[in-house]
Design a protein around this motif. Structure first.
Motif, mmCIF file in Angstrom:
data_model
loop_
_atom_site.group_PDB
_atom_site.id
_atom_site.type_symbol
_atom_site.label_atom_id
_atom_site.label_comp_id
_atom_site.label_asym_id
_atom_site.label_seq_id
_atom_site.Cartn_x
_atom_site.Cartn_y
_atom_site.Cartn_z
ATOM 1 N N THR A 189 0.846 -1.198 0.000
ATOM 2 C CA THR A 189 0.000 0.000 0.000
ATOM 3 C C THR A 189 0.878 1.243 0.000
ATOM 4 O O THR A 189 1.797 1.366 0.817
ATOM 5 N N ILE A 190 0.585 2.144 -0.919
ATOM 6 C CA ILE A 190 1.230 3.461 -0.953
ATOM 7 C C ILE A 190 0.216 4.465 -0.417
ATOM 8 O O ILE A 190 -0.893 4.585 -0.954
ATOM 9 N N ARG A 191 0.594 5.159 0.643
ATOM 10 C CA ARG A 191 -0.308 6.133 1.273
ATOM 11 C C ARG A 191 0.225 7.547 1.048
ATOM 12 O O ARG A 191 1.396 7.817 1.312
ATOM 13 N N VAL A 192 -0.651 8.417 0.548
ATOM 14 C CA VAL A 192 -0.298 9.832 0.362
ATOM 15 C C VAL A 192 -1.206 10.655 1.275
ATOM 16 O O VAL A 192 -2.432 10.602 1.160
ATOM 17 N N GLU A 193 -0.583 11.414 2.185
ATOM 18 C CA GLU A 193 -1.337 12.184 3.178
ATOM 19 C C GLU A 193 -1.035 13.671 3.046
ATOM 20 O O GLU A 193 0.132 14.058 2.932
ATOM 21 N N GLN A 235 -20.045 14.342 1.332
ATOM 22 C CA GLN A 235 -20.877 14.129 0.136
ATOM 23 C C GLN A 235 -20.037 13.910 -1.119
ATOM 24 O O GLN A 235 -20.533 13.404 -2.129
ATOM 25 N N ASP A 236 -18.742 14.287 -1.052
ATOM 26 C CA ASP A 236 -17.869 14.106 -2.220
ATOM 27 C C ASP A 236 -17.179 12.740 -2.229
ATOM 28 O O ASP A 236 -16.760 12.266 -3.289
ATOM 29 N N LEU A 237 -17.029 12.118 -1.073
ATOM 30 C CA LEU A 237 -16.283 10.855 -0.983
ATOM 31 C C LEU A 237 -16.798 9.770 -1.930
ATOM 32 O O LEU A 237 -15.992 9.119 -2.611
ATOM 33 N N PRO A 238 -18.127 9.533 -2.027
ATOM 34 C CA PRO A 238 -18.585 8.443 -2.901
ATOM 35 C C PRO A 238 -18.301 8.675 -4.384
ATOM 36 O O PRO A 238 -18.246 7.718 -5.158
ATOM 37 N N ARG A 239 -18.118 9.929 -4.798
ATOM 38 C CA ARG A 239 -17.945 10.234 -6.216
ATOM 39 C C ARG A 239 -16.535 10.713 -6.565
ATOM 40 O O ARG A 239 -16.280 11.114 -7.701
ATOM 41 N N LEU A 240 -15.649 10.646 -5.607
ATOM 42 C CA LEU A 240 -14.321 11.240 -5.767
ATOM 43 C C LEU A 240 -13.568 10.674 -6.964
ATOM 44 O O LEU A 240 -12.806 11.386 -7.615
ATOM 45 N N LYS A 256 -5.510 -5.223 -10.569
ATOM 46 C CA LYS A 256 -6.272 -6.018 -9.592
ATOM 47 C C LYS A 256 -6.115 -5.452 -8.176
ATOM 48 O O LYS A 256 -6.168 -6.186 -7.179
ATOM 49 N N GLY A 257 -5.923 -4.135 -8.117
ATOM 50 C CA GLY A 257 -5.807 -3.467 -6.831
ATOM 51 C C GLY A 257 -6.974 -2.519 -6.623
ATOM 52 O O GLY A 257 -7.970 -2.571 -7.349
ATOM 53 N N TRP A 258 -6.850 -1.635 -5.652
ATOM 54 C CA TRP A 258 -7.934 -0.688 -5.398
ATOM 55 C C TRP A 258 -7.357 0.580 -4.758
ATOM 56 O O TRP A 258 -6.253 0.591 -4.230
ATOM 57 N N VAL A 259 -8.154 1.650 -4.836
ATOM 58 C CA VAL A 259 -7.763 2.938 -4.271
ATOM 59 C C VAL A 259 -8.869 3.383 -3.318
ATOM 60 O O VAL A 259 -10.053 3.167 -3.582
ATOM 61 N N ARG A 260 -8.457 3.985 -2.207
ATOM 62 C CA ARG A 260 -9.424 4.431 -1.201
ATOM 63 C C ARG A 260 -9.034 5.814 -0.709
ATOM 64 O O ARG A 260 -7.842 6.129 -0.596
ATOM 65 N N ALA A 261 -10.029 6.629 -0.422
ATOM 66 C CA ALA A 261 -9.796 7.969 0.118
ATOM 67 C C ALA A 261 -10.463 8.073 1.479
ATOM 68 O O ALA A 261 -11.551 7.519 1.686
ATOM 69 N N GLU A 262 -9.820 8.782 2.389
ATOM 70 C CA GLU A 262 -10.397 8.982 3.714
ATOM 71 C C GLU A 262 -9.861 10.279 4.299
ATOM 72 O O GLU A 262 -8.801 10.773 3.898
ATOM 73 N N ASN A 263 -10.607 10.823 5.229
ATOM 74 C CA ASN A 263 -10.159 12.020 5.932
ATOM 75 C C ASN A 263 -9.329 11.635 7.147
ATOM 76 O O ASN A 263 -9.599 10.632 7.812
ATOM 77 N N LEU A 273 -5.041 6.013 -0.445
ATOM 78 C CA LEU A 273 -4.311 4.757 -0.299
ATOM 79 C C LEU A 273 -4.427 3.926 -1.569
ATOM 80 O O LEU A 273 -5.541 3.636 -2.030
ATOM 81 N N LEU A 274 -3.283 3.585 -2.142
ATOM 82 C CA LEU A 274 -3.218 2.750 -3.338
ATOM 83 C C LEU A 274 -2.740 1.362 -2.913
ATOM 84 O O LEU A 274 -1.595 1.210 -2.467
#
Length: 263
Positions: free
Chosen positions: A179-183, A192-197, A224-231, A240-241
């Motif tokens: 996982t590569i994390r960029v903060e 309201q923006d998270l689901p459509r980011l 075959k990976g995924w990306v996630r955004a969080e506050n 997070l990649l």
């Protein structure tokens, strides 16, 4: 009789698998066409405002010749905006033929950081990188992943963080995923923006084209990976990649079957 029944059943099974494979390919093609059609429609909608501004400025040249310099500058900005949107759309939809190969994850991260440094410096920001020693080498399309990470870093540069450093860290999980994390420490992401980011053409910035993070998601899906955004609780956001260390190959029996019954 028993042997004949087994051979017959085997023949029917192989034929069914061959037909299923063809249907899979057909439905996959239909899905890709539908997705591309939807993205093209979104692109047309996204281009309307810059085109309207271009038209207004061209008319302004006739009405206000004394303001030619200012109007030409605005025309130049609008044309650059159109070019950025079209270039990003091509990057989003193009087929990548780059080979998968073991990649030094530290080298990949440093390459992306080097490319993002001017955009970060323009906002008065630097980058701090944390990569554990002896990291395994994930099997990736290096250029594609560098593009994806670069988009995330540029997004962090535009996060509203006023000073300090954007943090990039790498973590290996159970020798299966990396996982590569960029903060950043910017304004964060509205709920309201998270689901459509990661939707194509969805942007919260007036000067954005809404394609950078869509490209990231497309590249991660191809791996075959995924990306996630969080506050972040302390403020700002994390992207997070997550990537598998190995790309799964089809089983040997399937490759032999494809040679025997080509689609």
């Amino acid at each position: 009789m028993g042997t004949l029944s087994i051979l017959l059943a085997l023949g029917i099974t192989l034929a069914a698998m061959r037909t299923t494979r063809r249907l899979e390919g057909h439905f996959q093609e239909l899905y890709q066409r539908e997705a591309l059609t939807e993205m093209a429609a979104q692109l047309v909608h996204s281009l309307r405002n810059p085109l309207a501004a271009l038209r207004a400025n061209v008319k302004g040249l006739l009405v206000s010749p004394a303001e030619t310099r200012e109007i030409v500058d605005e025309l130049d900005r609008d044309i650059l905006s159109l070019n950025d949107k079209l270039s990003a759309f091509l990057q989003l939809t193009r087929h990548r033929d780059e080979a998968f190969e073991p990649v030094d994850i530290g080298e990949l991260v440093r390459d992306a950081v080097r490319l993002a440094t001017p955009a970060l410096a323009e906002q008065g920001l630097s980058v701090e990188v944390s990569i554990p020693p002896d990291m395994p080498r994930p099997v990736l399309q290096k250029a594609a992943m560098c593009d994806a990470l670069l988009n995330v870093l540029i997004n962090a540069a535009q996060s509203g963080q006023a000073q300090g450093a954007v943090q990039v860290s790498v973590l290996c999980q159970d020798s299966v995923f990396v996982t590569i994390r960029v903060e950043d420490r910017g304004r964060g992401i509205r709920e309201q923006d998270l689901p459509r980011l990661f939707d194509a053409f969805y942007t919260t910035r007036a000067d954005g084209n809404g394609l950078g993070l869509a490209i990231v998601q497309r590249v991660l899906a191809a791996h075959k990976g995924w990306v996630r955004a969080e506050n972040r609780p302390q403020g700002g956001a994390s992207i997070l990649l997550t990537l598998p260390l190995q790309q799964k190959e089809p089983p040997h029996w399937w490759n032999k079957l494809k040679k025997t019954f080509p689609t």
